[in-house]
Enzyme design. Sequence first.
Site, PDB file in Angstrom:
ATOM      1  N   PHE A 363       0.813  -1.228   0.000  1.00  0.00           N
ATOM      2  CA  PHE A 363       0.000   0.000   0.000  1.00  0.00           C
ATOM      3  C   PHE A 363       0.844   1.275   0.000  1.00  0.00           C
ATOM      4  CE2 PHE A 363       1.137   0.146   4.230  1.00  0.00           C
ATOM      5  CZ  PHE A 363       0.178   0.149   5.224  1.00  0.00           C
ATOM      6  N   GLU A 364       0.157   2.387  -0.278  1.00  0.00           N
ATOM      7  CA  GLU A 364       0.790   3.700  -0.487  1.00  0.00           C
ATOM      8  C   GLU A 364       1.833   3.654  -1.602  1.00  0.00           C
ATOM      9  OE1 GLU A 364       1.843   6.137   2.812  1.00  0.00           O
ATOM     10  OE2 GLU A 364       0.369   5.197   4.123  1.00  0.00           O
ATOM     11  N   GLY A 365       1.525   2.886  -2.625  1.00  0.00           N
ATOM     12  CA  GLY A 365       2.439   2.703  -3.745  1.00  0.00           C
ATOM     13  C   GLY A 365       3.268   1.462  -3.530  1.00  0.00           C
TER      14      GLY A 365
END
Length: 380
Positions: A363-365
């Site tokens: 997550f978050e890239g």
Amino acid sequence: MSMRDFDYMLTPEQIDLRDMVAEFAQKDVKPTCRVAEKDAIVPENLVKIAYEMGLHLVTVPEEYGGLGLDALTYGVIREELARGDAGFASRVFGFGFEPLNLAGTEEQKKWAADIMVQGGIMAFGLTESSGSDAGGMKTTARKVGSDYVINGGKVFITNGDCADIITIFAVTDKGKGTNGGITAFLLPKDTPGFTVGEHEDKMGIRCVHTNSLFFDDVVLNEKYRLGAEGQGYKIAMQILDNSRPCTAASAIGIAQSAIDEAVAYAKERVVFGKPIWKHEAIGFILADMEMRTSAARQMVWAACKAADAGITNKKLITSAKCLAGDNAMYVTENAVQVFGGNGYSREYPVEKLMRDAKIYQIFEGTNQIQRLILSGQLCK
């Protein structure tokens, strides 16, 4: 006050705050979440205690009633709470006040801060089925007079079912793509037409809920628009730049917890007449776990200190997020190996840590996206 290897880099106030959070995390959060995560229960009684400590207000400026902590202090205490339980840390800290700090008007800041000071929390609603391709989002916002009519949905939104305000992003001009075609909004939870799906039955970080969001002719007045129309994609990327170092601190907390467990077990477990840490096959694994985690922690702290100096260093930010996530997975996997067959059993704690660690590569890239960003920064 406990002493640790890198305390010389911290102020006495930072150490005192860290130790306070560490005591709460180890005595209350860790044992409670060890049980609660089996059924994906969020221990709201402990959330209340964390709120009484003001932990949900770390990024709210003091003038609005928050703690206004710098990024390094936030990273240090986030590591400690995640060392107790990473999912719980995400439930408490959420995405913080960063959207308002970056792009909020004075009126929006006061409104959101009042809600948070009273025990509210914010969530970040960017992800859709296009995943890391944020520019591929399908949610739309159509301007009608002084309002926007929003339709579409989001997926995998952390704290989606408990957030009082959700920062969402929608396409306002499809033809412009990410360069002027996406706009950010602040969505109050009780807005008509907005619904939240059931929480995901996740592999890890189960003491925080992750939900889909649905928008069916949601009408938002333009006073809820965050920043200028068309600036949403830029705002989203800035929010992620600011959040990634402290999210990476949670990954450090997981790794440190795994080291704690593996070292304790290696000292107690005796085979061939001596504790297993004295066998080089195990002792070297522990050494590598420690070296890598110390290096990742320093990378995270460097990214936090750069932010505190007003520097947005994308190479440092992406390196910290990627290294911390990869390290958490490496360390927890090896902790399971140190435990051997016991490590594969839910009776022991390290299999949970391994499950918790995996999301920090996603997550978050994803870490593949982080490598793409980093290579672009190197070669542009």
